[in-house]
Design an enzyme around this catalytic site. Structure first.
Site, PDB file in Angstrom:
ATOM      1  CE1 TYR A 155      -3.815   2.221   0.656  1.00  0.00           C
ATOM      2  CE2 TYR A 155      -2.660   3.098   2.441  1.00  0.00           C
ATOM      3  CZ  TYR A 155      -3.877   3.197   1.719  1.00  0.00           C
ATOM      4  OH  TYR A 155      -4.494   4.196   1.883  1.00  0.00           O
ATOM      5  CE  LYS A 159      -3.683   4.940  -1.533  1.00  0.00           C
ATOM      6  NZ  LYS A 159      -4.590   5.370  -2.560  1.00  0.00           N
TER       7      LYS A 159
END
Length: 302
Positions: A155, A159
């Site tokens: 993640y 991002k």
């Protein structure tokens, strides 16, 4: 903020933050393509927008593939004749520490967040360039992509990559008057409910209790609706000169993230040997080493 006549795609907008973005855009007058992997959820969200007087069409698609991206763009053009705004929001979590993370855990998150943002943005930009009237790419980042977060290899990498997209695409699309910005939200969602530090605040909101000032200001933590105003602003003509930025929002706080820069510079004629680096490191570099992970303030004692 008047968005009448504009058409927006919001990926992952069946619930949570994405639904809040879609509702705010629709309330401001934009026609919205609502997207979710679950057809029933997508249709229910679209019906909520229509019941409130907005224009909305549901598209069930798993964001990631080029085919899904084109399906969304085609829906915007077929239903409303054009495309002005993309909010790349769809996301999933597969949190595990590095040595326990599987290939599937990694690929799933990268596929939805990073590849999904890439494919939908590419398809949207082709449509916007053909129209020749500019447009808006609003990419959804995360504090994990800014600071890192334990257990979020996939993640955080995705991002952080989205911030890279923002900078590159802002340069590439400037002549077409297509702005590109990253929104870094913090809000009560199914994702943040899994964070132990934030869980009590999520539960308080679910119980209808107001959040304390500490949560809304120091943690910048609030509801999805607290984030949606920034998305509507970036979609509007008022933000025509805002591009290439990472903007944080949550609770009562609105913030602008700095671009990464070199904070210490030293020079050695002919280059650096390992011994020279070891000699200068303690005094020139060690005092400026950067932290990892977001440093959250301590809640006040009750």
């Amino acid at each position: 903020m008047d968005l009448t006549g504009k058409v927006a795609i919001v990926t992952g907008s069946g619930r949570g933050l994405g639904l809040a973005y879609a509702k705010r855009l629709a309330a401001a007058g934009a026609a919205v393509i609502v997207n979710d992997v679950d057809a029933a959820v997508a249709e229910q969200a679209a019906e909520e927008l229509r019941a409130a007087g907005g224009k909305a069409v549901a598209v069930a698609a798993a964001v990631g593939s080029s085919e899904a991206a084109q399906q969304l763009v085609n829906a915007a053009k077929d239903s409303f004749g054009r495309l002005d705004v993309l909010v790349a929001n769809a996301g999933v979590l597969r949190d595990k520490v590095l040595w326990k993370m599987t290939d599937e855990d990694f690929d799933t998150v990268i596929g939805v967040h990073l590849r999904g943002t890439f494919t939908t943005a590419r398809a949207a930009v082709v449509a916007m360039k053909e129209q020749g009237e500019g447009g808006r790419l609003i990419l959804i980042g995360s504090p994990a992509g800014q600071y890192g977060n334990f257990g979020q290899t996939n993640y955080a990498a995705a991002k952080a990559g989205i911030i890279g997209f923002t900078k590159v695409w802002a340069m590439e699309l400037s002549r077409d008057k297509i702005t590109v910005n990253a929104v870094v939200p913090v809000a009560a969602t199914a994702m943040t409910a899994t964070v132990p530090f934030l869980k009590p605040y999520v539960e308080a909101l679910e119980a209808g209790e107001p959040l304390p000032q500490f949560a809304r200001r120091e943690l910048a933590f609030g509801t999805p609706e607290d984030v949606a105003g920034l998305v509507a602003f970036l979609a509007s003509d008022a933000a025509a000169d805002v591009t290439g930025q990472a903007i944080g929002v949550g609770g009562d706080r609105l913030s602008l993230y700095a671009h990464t820069d070199q904070i210490v510079k030293e020079y050695s004629e002919g280059g650096w040997s390992e011994d020279e680096i070891a000699a200068i490191w303690p005094t020139a570099f060690a005092p400026h080493l950067q932290s990892v992970g977001e440093k959250l303030p301590t809640p006040p004692e009750k």
